[in-house]
Motif scaffolding. Structure first.
Motif, mmCIF file in Angstrom:
data_model
loop_
_atom_site.group_PDB
_atom_site.id
_atom_site.type_symbol
_atom_site.label_atom_id
_atom_site.label_comp_id
_atom_site.label_asym_id
_atom_site.label_seq_id
_atom_site.Cartn_x
_atom_site.Cartn_y
_atom_site.Cartn_z
ATOM 1 N N GLY A 2 0.789 -1.220 0.000
ATOM 2 C CA GLY A 2 0.000 0.000 0.000
ATOM 3 C C GLY A 2 0.821 1.269 0.000
ATOM 4 N N GLU A 41 -6.550 6.616 -9.809
ATOM 5 C CA GLU A 41 -7.461 6.794 -8.674
ATOM 6 C C GLU A 41 -8.219 5.506 -8.358
ATOM 7 N N ALA A 73 -5.694 3.443 -6.480
ATOM 8 C CA ALA A 73 -5.439 4.026 -5.162
ATOM 9 C C ALA A 73 -6.625 3.816 -4.225
ATOM 10 N N ASP A 74 -7.836 3.967 -4.737
ATOM 11 C CA ASP A 74 -9.026 3.743 -3.907
ATOM 12 C C ASP A 74 -9.091 2.303 -3.420
ATOM 13 N N GLU A 106 -6.450 1.782 -0.702
ATOM 14 C CA GLU A 106 -6.850 2.421 0.554
ATOM 15 C C GLU A 106 -7.969 1.642 1.241
ATOM 16 N N ARG A 107 -8.885 1.100 0.459
ATOM 17 C CA ARG A 107 -9.995 0.342 1.018
ATOM 18 C C ARG A 107 -9.494 -0.897 1.764
ATOM 19 N N THR A 155 -6.010 -1.567 2.680
ATOM 20 C CA THR A 155 -4.898 -1.357 3.623
ATOM 21 C C THR A 155 -5.148 -0.237 4.613
ATOM 22 N N LYS A 211 -4.583 2.913 3.968
ATOM 23 C CA LYS A 211 -3.710 4.058 3.710
ATOM 24 C C LYS A 211 -3.703 4.407 2.230
ATOM 25 N N ARG A 212 -3.511 5.688 1.963
ATOM 26 C CA ARG A 212 -3.494 6.178 0.588
ATOM 27 C C ARG A 212 -2.088 6.043 0.028
ATOM 28 N N PRO A 213 -1.899 5.300 -1.072
ATOM 29 C CA PRO A 213 -0.553 5.100 -1.606
ATOM 30 C C PRO A 213 -0.013 6.356 -2.282
ATOM 31 N N GLU A 214 1.280 6.464 -2.264
ATOM 32 C CA GLU A 214 1.967 7.557 -2.960
ATOM 33 C C GLU A 214 2.002 7.264 -4.450
ATOM 34 N N TYR A 215 1.791 8.301 -5.267
ATOM 35 C CA TYR A 215 2.022 8.192 -6.698
ATOM 36 C C TYR A 215 3.506 8.444 -6.954
#
Length: 386
Positions: free
Chosen positions: A176, A308, A311-312, A315-316, A318, A320-324
């Protein structure tokens, strides 16, 4: 039909598919995909001077959009087998971790995606479009008979993909952490500078090419190429070897060679870099040859529907929002970007290409969940291209 990603990853690891050998790995995939309804096509390509390579293109459905998962079953050699705590192709599980060459890069990710597709089909039925897999046996090698040729084959047949996730290990420390939305390009220069051989005591009768070689290399390494930008780190130029092959200390050599590599961002192109290098060398003067090879241009899939969606999903699962990111080396995404938007997301890469390569079983199961979430969302967010 239920597919256990751990068992499938083990079956793949047990096939010793060291580049360019298939070792039966693609057959394992076909056996898993065919009962799910995929039409599987084995594609063998061979270019003069290179070993033949087996590839697989499998598609479920005929409608658009066509969402593709791309990856490779070939692996790097295991190295010193005595240094492994387990057999590199035994696929043993110890302390909640699956060991083996390819566990991370990237048979584990392939197994997770296939398991995610099977689960989604059981839960929701056929997709609202098509799901395909583009799997090569040539990613860890010279990459001339793999993904690039499969894409050519697809274009000739009018076969299109609308979005692609490549299952490379993208996470530095934890699942993640990171999605790759682009990569820097790779440009290699092979330089030979010419002079005239002679005795060191009579330099006026010779022409020493080495001072010019040194000045040329100094001129291209003296200053940074750029400072990077919003999405890319700075480009970097590294001299990787300087060779003269002169065993005598009293002979001025006739020539000297050097090799350098540039990892470049989207502020440059292979053509602009070659023009700059030649102009710089011409300013130093003297006779030289320069051969330039670009194994892939830089590319970027800007933040938008595909990044996106991935990433969504991350996040759902893990939290956490992953880095691009666009860091790291090259991958087969450098070929796919010409066909459709592409991003990369896979396992944690800390042990890839190392002795005792391994993946945590929990990560393998969570990656299956992430891929499943992507499959559920992607068809509503990625329209078929006209």
């Amino acid at each position: 039909m239920t597919i256990d990603p751990i068992a499938l990853a083990q079956a793949l690891i047990r096939r010793p598919s060291v580049t360019p050998e298939d070792g039966g790995a693609l057959g394992v995939l076909e056996e898993a995909l065919t009962p799910l309804g995929f039409a599987c096509q084995r594609l063998r390509f061979e270019e003069e001077g290179t070993a033949p390579v087996e590839n697989l293109y499998a598609r479920l459905g005929t409608a658009g959009p066509n969402f593709c998962f791309a990856g490779h079953t070939d692996v790097v050699p295991p190295g010193d087998r005595k240094a492994w705590s387990v057999g590199p192709f035994a696929a043993e599980i110890h302390n909640g971790k699956l060991y083996g060459r390819g566990a991370v890069d990237m048979k584990g990710a392939i197994a997770a995606f296939v398991a995610a597709v099977a689960r989604d089909l059981d839960a929701s039925g056929p997709p609202a479009g098509s799901i395909s897999l583009l799997i090569t046996g040539d990613e860890e090698g010279v990459a001339v008979n793999g993904t690039k040729k499969v894409l050519d084959w697809m274009r000739e047949r009018g076969e299109r993909i609308d979005a692609c996730v490549v299952g490379e290990p993208t996470n530095p420390k934890a699942l993640g952490d990171m999605i790759k939305i682009g990569r820097r390009g790779s440009f290699t220069g092979y330089l030979t500078v010419y002079g005239a051989q002679g005795h060191v005591a009579y330099p006026h009768l010779a022409d020493n090419p080495l001072p010019r070689l040194v000045r040329m290399l100094d001129a291209i390494t003296r200053a940074p190429l750029d400072q990077g930008n919003e999405h890319f780190q700075p480009s970097n130029l590294e001299v990787t070897t300087i060779d003269v092959g002169n065993p005598a200390n009293n002979v001025i050599p006739a020539q000297g060679t050097a090799t350098f590599n540039i990892r470049f961002n989207d502020m440059h192109s292979a053509a602009s870099l070659e023009a700059w290098v030649r102009e710089t060398f011409d300013a130093v003067g003297g006779a030289y040859d320069l051969r330039c090879v670009c194994s892939g241009d830089s590319f970027l899939t800007p933040p938008g529907p595909l990044p996106e969606t991935v990433a969504d999903a991350v996040e759902r699962v893990t939290g956490k929002r992953p880095e691009y990111s666009t860091t790291g080396g090259t991958s087969d995404a450098r070929f796919i970007k010409d066909a459709c938007p592409v991003v990369e997301f896979g396992l944690v890469g800390q042990t890839m290409h190392k002795v005792d390569e391994h993946v945590a079983l929990d990560d393998l199961l969570r990656l299956t969940d992430i891929y499943g979430a992507i499959i559920r969302d992607v068809f509503a967010r990625i329209p078929a291209r006209p």
